[in-house]
Design a protein around this motif. Structure first.
Motif, mmCIF file in Angstrom:
data_model
loop_
_atom_site.group_PDB
_atom_site.id
_atom_site.type_symbol
_atom_site.label_atom_id
_atom_site.label_comp_id
_atom_site.label_asym_id
_atom_site.label_seq_id
_atom_site.Cartn_x
_atom_site.Cartn_y
_atom_site.Cartn_z
ATOM 1 N N TYR A 71 59.803 -29.491 -26.625
ATOM 2 C CA TYR A 71 60.602 -28.950 -27.722
ATOM 3 C C TYR A 71 60.980 -30.095 -28.657
ATOM 4 C CZ TYR A 71 60.761 -25.213 -24.328
ATOM 5 O OH TYR A 71 60.394 -24.244 -23.436
ATOM 6 N N ASP A 72 60.005 -30.614 -29.369
ATOM 7 C CA ASP A 72 60.196 -31.789 -30.223
ATOM 8 C C ASP A 72 60.532 -31.378 -31.660
ATOM 9 O OD1 ASP A 72 57.592 -30.748 -30.355
ATOM 10 O OD2 ASP A 72 56.754 -32.652 -31.031
ATOM 11 N N TYR A 74 64.323 -30.109 -34.056
ATOM 12 C CA TYR A 74 65.773 -30.260 -34.006
ATOM 13 C C TYR A 74 66.466 -29.293 -34.963
ATOM 14 C CZ TYR A 74 63.959 -34.437 -31.888
ATOM 15 O OH TYR A 74 63.250 -35.282 -31.098
ATOM 16 N N ASP A 78 69.111 -21.644 -30.780
ATOM 17 C CA ASP A 78 68.857 -21.844 -29.344
ATOM 18 C C ASP A 78 67.650 -21.076 -28.825
ATOM 19 O OD1 ASP A 78 70.951 -23.587 -29.081
ATOM 20 O OD2 ASP A 78 72.336 -22.111 -28.235
ATOM 21 N N TYR A 80 64.748 -20.765 -29.809
ATOM 22 C CA TYR A 80 63.482 -21.501 -29.897
ATOM 23 C C TYR A 80 63.347 -22.531 -28.775
ATOM 24 C CZ TYR A 80 63.079 -19.298 -34.426
ATOM 25 O OH TYR A 80 62.996 -18.371 -35.421
ATOM 26 N N TYR A 81 64.464 -23.014 -28.253
ATOM 27 C CA TYR A 81 64.443 -23.984 -27.162
ATOM 28 C C TYR A 81 64.315 -23.310 -25.804
ATOM 29 C CZ TYR A 81 66.031 -26.946 -30.932
ATOM 30 O OH TYR A 81 66.123 -27.611 -32.127
ATOM 31 N N LYS A 82 64.330 -21.990 -25.799
ATOM 32 C CA LYS A 82 64.183 -21.219 -24.567
ATOM 33 C C LYS A 82 62.807 -20.563 -24.476
ATOM 34 C CE LYS A 82 69.103 -20.342 -24.377
ATOM 35 N NZ LYS A 82 70.158 -19.411 -24.700
ATOM 36 N N GLN A 83 61.944 -20.855 -25.430
ATOM 37 C CA GLN A 83 60.603 -20.279 -25.433
ATOM 38 C C GLN A 83 59.835 -20.736 -24.196
ATOM 39 O OE1 GLN A 83 58.883 -18.222 -27.699
ATOM 40 N NE2 GLN A 83 60.909 -17.874 -28.560
ATOM 41 N N HIS A 117 55.229 -29.132 -30.066
ATOM 42 C CA HIS A 117 55.304 -27.901 -30.867
ATOM 43 C C HIS A 117 54.181 -27.795 -31.894
ATOM 44 C CE1 HIS A 117 57.225 -30.173 -34.170
ATOM 45 N NE2 HIS A 117 57.022 -29.094 -34.917
#
Length: 160
Positions: A71-72, A74, A78, A80-83, A117
């Protein structure tokens, strides 16, 4: 005569592409169908600008059997960070890539890296129904020398 597979240059944008209903999203919908119905590749090898080699001629190649998502990015919501994405890699194809790089004068280095990503966002969007196609990520060189990057692409051309 066997027809060579096409090469795509894909600009991926951010993780919001996963939900994009405009032209970029339509392109990835088309690409997924094209891969599934027409190309039917044995694997997809991607060079990502989000991963750079070291020294002048070192190139990393992801050898993961089950690549993790990186998950590079910023400051996105949230969700998108749980994909997650249940796709696969191919150590065998990664080793073929390393051999081709070495034969062309590069130093191919296998590493269990995962997919940044620049790889997983567009391919997850395009390949929801193509989970059986392995993905192998390759780094760029550590510099921006265009001639060397063209040579890198030429080294991988037998994969087509």
């Amino acid at each position: 005569m066997m027809k060579r597979a096409p090469v795509f240059f894909i600009s991926h944008g951010g993780p919001t592409l996963l939900e994009d209903q405009a032209k970029p999203g339509h392109f990835y919908n088309w690409l997924g169908q094209y891969l599934k119905d027409k190309l039917k590749p044995k694997a997809i090898v991607l060079i990502s600008a989000h991963w750079q080699g070291v020294n002048d001629n070192h190139v990393f190649v992801d050898v993961s059997e089950k690549p993790k998502l990186i998950y590079d990015f910023y400051n996105f919501p949230d969700r998108y960070y749980k994909q997650t994405w249940d796709h696969k890699g191919s150590p065998q194809i990664a080793n073929t890539v390393i051999s081709l790089l070495d034969k062309a004068g590069f130093k191919g280095i296998g590493e269990e890296y995962g997919n940044d990503h620049g790889v997983w966002v567009p391919l997850k969007r395009a390949m929801m129904s193509n989970l059986d196609i392995p993905i192998v990520e390759v780094s760029t060189l550590s510099h921006e020398n265009m001639e060397m990057h063209v040579k890198l692409g030429e080294a991988l051309s037998p994969l087509r």
